[in-house]
Design an enzyme around this catalytic site. Structure first.
Site, short mmCIF file in Angstrom:
data_model
loop_
_atom_site.label_atom_id
_atom_site.label_comp_id
_atom_site.label_asym_id
_atom_site.label_seq_id
_atom_site.Cartn_x
_atom_site.Cartn_y
_atom_site.Cartn_z
NE ARG A 59 33.83 6.15 30.66
CZ ARG A 59 33.57 5.14 29.83
NH1 ARG A 59 32.48 5.11 29.12
NH2 ARG A 59 34.43 4.15 29.72
CB SER A 130 38.46 4.54 38.12
OG SER A 130 37.56 5.30 37.36
CE LYS A 159 36.39 1.62 31.68
NZ LYS A 159 37.08 1.61 32.95
N1 3NM Z 1 33.62 2.37 34.71
P1 3NM Z 1 26.79 0.87 33.15
S1 3NM Z 1 32.18 0.32 34.85
C1 3NM Z 1 32.54 3.77 32.99
O1 3NM Z 1 34.29 -0.40 36.85
C2 3NM Z 1 32.61 2.57 33.81
O2 3NM Z 1 35.38 1.48 36.71
C3 3NM Z 1 33.52 1.21 35.35
O3 3NM Z 1 28.16 1.61 32.80
C4 3NM Z 1 34.46 0.72 36.36
O4 3NM Z 1 26.14 1.66 34.23
C5 3NM Z 1 31.71 1.51 33.77
O5 3NM Z 1 26.01 0.93 31.86
C6 3NM Z 1 30.51 1.42 32.90
O6 3NM Z 1 27.13 -0.52 33.54
C7 3NM Z 1 29.24 1.68 33.65
#
Ligand code: 3NM
Length: 235
Positions: A59, A130, A159
């Protein structure tokens, strides 16, 4: 986590999708791009796989994302690492790159290309979507998603355009409403809160920073697996 040999049809390594013939090893799904990593992405991926990561998503996104050629070259190197270790290599939201590298699959968000089109273009690849609520999850299931990424489970700084925190309860709600396809929880998942996500009905957890920002990505990955073993012992 004892073995990482991966194939579409080995039931012991993942969760069959509604579409029948695919097994998707979602247990510990690492996602990263160069923008997320404390060390070189190749090193982080290699160490994390050694620690027990079962599936990988490339990503490369955001302000500091690499331009296409460099992005593609990095993707190829990371794909090679996945192939050497028999784990699926999934591309985030990039049709061209998925085709060019013949990746194992693609992951799309609600604002990306329509799932119907992506499913039709890649009938044999893993297609992940998602989903943030029961409605999005049902639609994605109907339209042929192989798995759902559901989040954000918790607060995350990774994000920027994040939705409101949903918590593991949204996964429970999806399961109650009959969503049977594999689900991976995402967003702010750490060693401390992963268990709650699995208990809510997720088949696995997806993490970025808990592994990519750790000073020891091997150990960070391994701790999720050890935690899981403990959980199974406790049942
Ligand atoms: N998508 P981390 S949260 C890429 O809620 C992504 O759909 C999300 O990163 C969603 O593990 C997210 O560092 C980021 O929190 C996840």
């Amino acid at each position: 986590f004892a073995t990482r040999k991966w194939s579409w049809t080995d039931e012991s390594l993942g969760f069959s999708s509604e579409r029948g013939d695919k097994v998707i090893p979602l247990s510990l799904y690492l996602i990263l791009g160069s923008q997320n990593c404390k060390y070189a992405p190749e090193f982080v991926l290699q160490e994390a796989i050694r620690g027990g990561v079962t599936m990988f998503q490339f990503r490369e996104k955001g302000e500091s994302a690499l331009p296409y050629r460099e992005k593609r070259d990095l993707a190829k190197r990371l794909q090679q690492i996945c192939q050497n270790n028999d784990i699926p290599f999934i591309v985030n939201d990039d049709i061209e790159l998925t085709r060019e590298l013949n990746a194992d699959g693609i992951h799309i968000g609600q604002d990306d290309r329509p799932l119907k089109d992506v499913r039709a273009w890649f009938p044999d690849k893993i297609v992940g979507v998602s989903a943030h609520d029961v409605g999005e999850a049902s639609k994605a299931m109907r339209e042929g998603a192989d798995y759902l990424g559901v989040g954000p489970m918790y607060h995350t700084d990774t994000k920027p355009d994040i939705e409101l925190v949903k918590g593991p309860a949204v996964i429970q709600a999806m399961r109650k409403s009959g969503i049977q396809i594999p689900i991976v929880g995402i967003g702010g998942i750490t060693h401390a809160n992963a268990e709650a996500v699995l208990r809510a009905g997720a088949d696995g957890i997806a993490v970025i920073s808990a592994i990519t920002k750790d000073q020891d990505p091997y150990q960070a990955a391994q701790m999720f697996c050890t935690d899981k073993t403990k959980r199974l012992d406790n049942k």
